[in-house]
Scaffold this motif. Structure first.
Motif, short mmCIF file in Angstrom:
data_model
loop_
_atom_site.label_atom_id
_atom_site.label_comp_id
_atom_site.label_asym_id
_atom_site.label_seq_id
_atom_site.Cartn_x
_atom_site.Cartn_y
_atom_site.Cartn_z
N CYS A 19 0.80 -1.23 0.00
CA CYS A 19 0.00 0.00 0.00
C CYS A 19 0.83 1.28 0.00
CB CYS A 19 -0.97 0.00 1.18
SG CYS A 19 -0.17 0.05 2.80
N LEU A 24 -0.12 2.49 -6.42
CA LEU A 24 -1.25 1.90 -5.72
C LEU A 24 -1.89 2.92 -4.79
CD1 LEU A 24 -3.06 -0.51 -5.27
CD2 LEU A 24 -1.45 -1.32 -3.53
N LEU A 28 -5.82 3.94 -4.91
CA LEU A 28 -6.70 3.84 -3.74
C LEU A 28 -7.32 5.18 -3.38
CD1 LEU A 28 -4.56 1.41 -1.54
CD2 LEU A 28 -6.64 0.85 -2.84
N CYS A 34 -12.47 0.99 -2.25
CA CYS A 34 -12.36 -0.17 -3.14
C CYS A 34 -11.55 -1.31 -2.53
CB CYS A 34 -11.77 0.23 -4.48
SG CYS A 34 -10.01 0.59 -4.46
N ASP A 35 -10.78 -1.03 -1.48
CA ASP A 35 -10.00 -2.09 -0.82
C ASP A 35 -10.95 -2.91 0.05
OD1 ASP A 35 -8.30 -3.70 0.64
OD2 ASP A 35 -7.06 -2.05 1.39
N ALA A 38 -9.80 -4.27 3.58
CA ALA A 38 -9.85 -3.26 4.65
C ALA A 38 -11.29 -2.88 4.97
CB ALA A 38 -9.06 -2.02 4.23
N ASN A 44 -5.00 -5.99 7.76
CA ASN A 44 -4.54 -5.11 6.69
C ASN A 44 -3.10 -4.66 6.94
OD1 ASN A 44 -4.80 -3.68 4.33
ND2 ASN A 44 -5.80 -1.94 5.28
N ARG A 48 1.13 -6.08 2.92
CA ARG A 48 0.24 -6.96 2.15
C ARG A 48 0.42 -6.68 0.66
NH1 ARG A 48 -5.55 -6.04 0.71
NH2 ARG A 48 -5.50 -4.24 2.08
N TRP A 51 -4.51 -8.43 -2.98
CA TRP A 51 -5.58 -7.43 -2.92
C TRP A 51 -6.88 -7.98 -3.47
CZ3 TRP A 51 -4.58 -2.78 -0.69
CH2 TRP A 51 -3.23 -2.52 -0.43
N LEU A 53 -10.01 -5.79 -4.79
CA LEU A 53 -10.49 -4.44 -5.06
C LEU A 53 -11.87 -4.55 -5.70
CD1 LEU A 53 -7.17 -3.09 -6.58
CD2 LEU A 53 -7.95 -2.88 -4.21
#
Length: 86
Positions: A19, A24, A28, A34-35, A38, A44, A48, A51, A53
């Motif tokens: 992240c 990225l 985001l 969109c994550d 999380a 999280n 990591r 993903w 999304l």
């Protein structure tokens, strides 16, 4: 750009980036919420690289299972519905 062309999207996999990577981070920020990992309250960690999304779906819970036969944890989520993204 392809992600935002559709009302309903699920994109998942090993993106091989964390992240803190600028591209990225930008993605985001442009696509808040969109994550799905999380959003569902799953673990999280900053390092990591796997993903999930999403766009246009309502996320229930998310989580992960420890590394087993793979060198990656198994991430999962519950989709509880759809919502309009327009």
């Amino acid at each position: 750009e392809e992600f935002t062309q559709h009302h309903y999207v699920i994109l998942f996999g090993d993106l091989n980036t964390h992240c803190q990577q600028p591209a990225l981070q930008e993605f985001l920020l442009k696509n808040p919420g969109c994550d799905a990992i999380a959003a569902g309250g799953g673990s999280n960690p900053d390092d990591r690289i796997d993903w999930i999304l999403t766009r246009g779906v309502v996320i229930g819970r998310s989580g992960n299972r420890p590394v087993g036969a793979s060198d990656h944890p198994l991430y999962w989520l519950e989709i509880t519905g759809l919502h309009d993204t327009v």
